[in-house]
Design an enzyme around this catalytic site. Structure first.
Site: not given
Ligand code: MUC
Ligand code: MG
Length: 374
Positions: A22, A167, A169, A198, A224, A249, A273, A327
């Site tokens: 990941h 989403k 990254k 994000d 994000e 976030d 969160k 999420e």
């Molecule tokens: C984040 O920063 O949002 C949330 C989903 C993911 O894959 O990582 C987290 C962290």
């Molecule tokens: Mg995030």
């Protein structure tokens, strides 16, 4: 009537492998460490809680090992002997012995609320005023690091009706490579899925302005935390400049953070969160500030396993408005689980269980197998 007391608090480190690498801007995860809290009370009721971080210390100020140390050394001793039914009084005591340590406090609060829910035979959400939704929309994060593989993953999850929002990254590579990656995925999925990105604070404001223009043109639905969490004026400038919504976030942990963001107009959406907030009750206060300021709310994850994800689910289910869904896919990213009946995902949503407390039971054999031995 004699008060029910907290008798013992145990924090157990559990290491679980992820189903694939990941990749985030700041780390690549191959496994996740859960800090599992077991809080036992004088009436024989046990409450469960969980805290995780992302990539050890790569995401924030707490690590799994640090959370366990804070609990064992400072927080558990402050809780032992306290009234198990008075969660707010217990939390006030924790705030006296530890100024920060919100992740650790969140795990302990979940365990207290789980125990109280079991004691009263009601779901945890009922203790928060009640669930206004039994299904929580849930997205999936595409983060294998490979565009073709991400598209395949998204197609199979769409087909299984498990997720229809993805989403991505980004922020790890050059901007041009990230924009090409996102554009290819959005083009492949078209109107069948929403795509969000994000950046985990990786860009400068100037880089973000250029990149967001391209991502907006590519049809991305949400951006994000594009820039560092401390640059709220910069976030406000980006939020004013683009139509695509900007989500805070890392920049929002507490109600005070939400207030600062609201005053500056620094975000359209807040990612909530429970770990960042220090628990469900504080998450609710943070949500209320954002909601009152007209920002949309989103149920975020610290990539918790089933216990932390379900705790979050009870909290998000009790929020009057949750415009961007959640999420809470953490359990699905892990190869195995330490609860007997894992959370149920179906029709693009996570189902809230109706059993008492969290609605979960520990699988003792799995816990014994995965707990850290040294
Ligand atoms: C984040 O920063 O949002 C949330 C989903 C993911 O894959 O990582 C987290 C962290
Ligand atoms: Mg995030």
């Amino acid at each position: 009537m004699d008060k029910v007391r907290i008798e013992s608090v145990e924090a157990v480190l559990v290491d679980l492998p992820t189903i694939r690498a990941h990749q985030l801007a700041m780390t690549v995860m191959q496994n996740q460490t859960l800090v599992i809290v077991r809080l036992r009370c004088s009436d024989g009721v046990e409450g469960l809680g969980e805290a995780t971080t992302i990539g050890g210390l790569a995401y924030g100020e707490e690590s799994p090992e640090g959370i366990k140390l804070a609990i064992d050394t400072y927080l558990a001793p402050a809780l032992i002997g306290q009234d198990a039914a008075n969660v707010r009084a217990a939390l006030a005591r924790l705030d006296k012995v530890a100024r920060g340590n919100r992740f650790a406090k969140s795990a302990l609060e979940t365990a207290m609320l789980d125990a109280q829910g079991k004691r009263l035979n009601v779901p945890l959400a009922t203790l928060l005023g009640g669930a206004v939704r039994a299904q929580l929309p849930v997205l999936w994060t595409l983060a294998s690091g490979d565009t073709a593989r991400d598209i395949e993953e998204a197609e199979s999850l769409l087909h299984a009706r498990r997720h229809n929002t993805f989403k991505l990254k980004i922020g790890r590579r050059e901007i041009a490579a990230d924009v090409a990656h996102v554009s290819r995925i959005k083009q492949a999925l078209g109107d069948r899925a929403r795509v969000t990105v994000d950046v985990n604070q990786a860009w400068s404001e100037a880089d973000a302005a250029g990149a967001i223009a391209q991502l907006e043109a590519a049809g991305v639905d949400l951006i994000e935390q594009p820039i560092p969490r401390t640059n709220l004026p910069g976030l406000a400038r980006l939020a004013a400049r683009f139509v695509v919504p900007i989500m805070a976030d890392e920049a929002v942990c507490t109600p005070e953070d939400a207030l600062d963001i609201a005053r500056l107009g620094a975000a359209d959406v807040l990612a909530l969160k429970i770990a960042k907030s220090g628990g469900l009750l504080e998450m609710g206060r943070t949500a209320a500030v954002g909601d009152a300021a007209g920002m949309a709310l989103y149920g975020g994850t610290m990539l918790e396993g089933s216990i932390g994800s379900m705790a979050s689910a009870h909290g998000f289910a009790a929020l009057p408005r949750l415009g961007w869904g959640t999420e809470l896919f953490g359990p699905l990213l892990l190869k195995d689980d330490i609860v007997v009946v894992p959370p149920r995902y179906r029709d693009f949503a996570l189902e809230l269980p109706d059993g008492p407390g969290l609605g979960l039971a520990l699988d003792e054999d799995k816990l014994a197998f995965y707990r850290r031995k040294v």
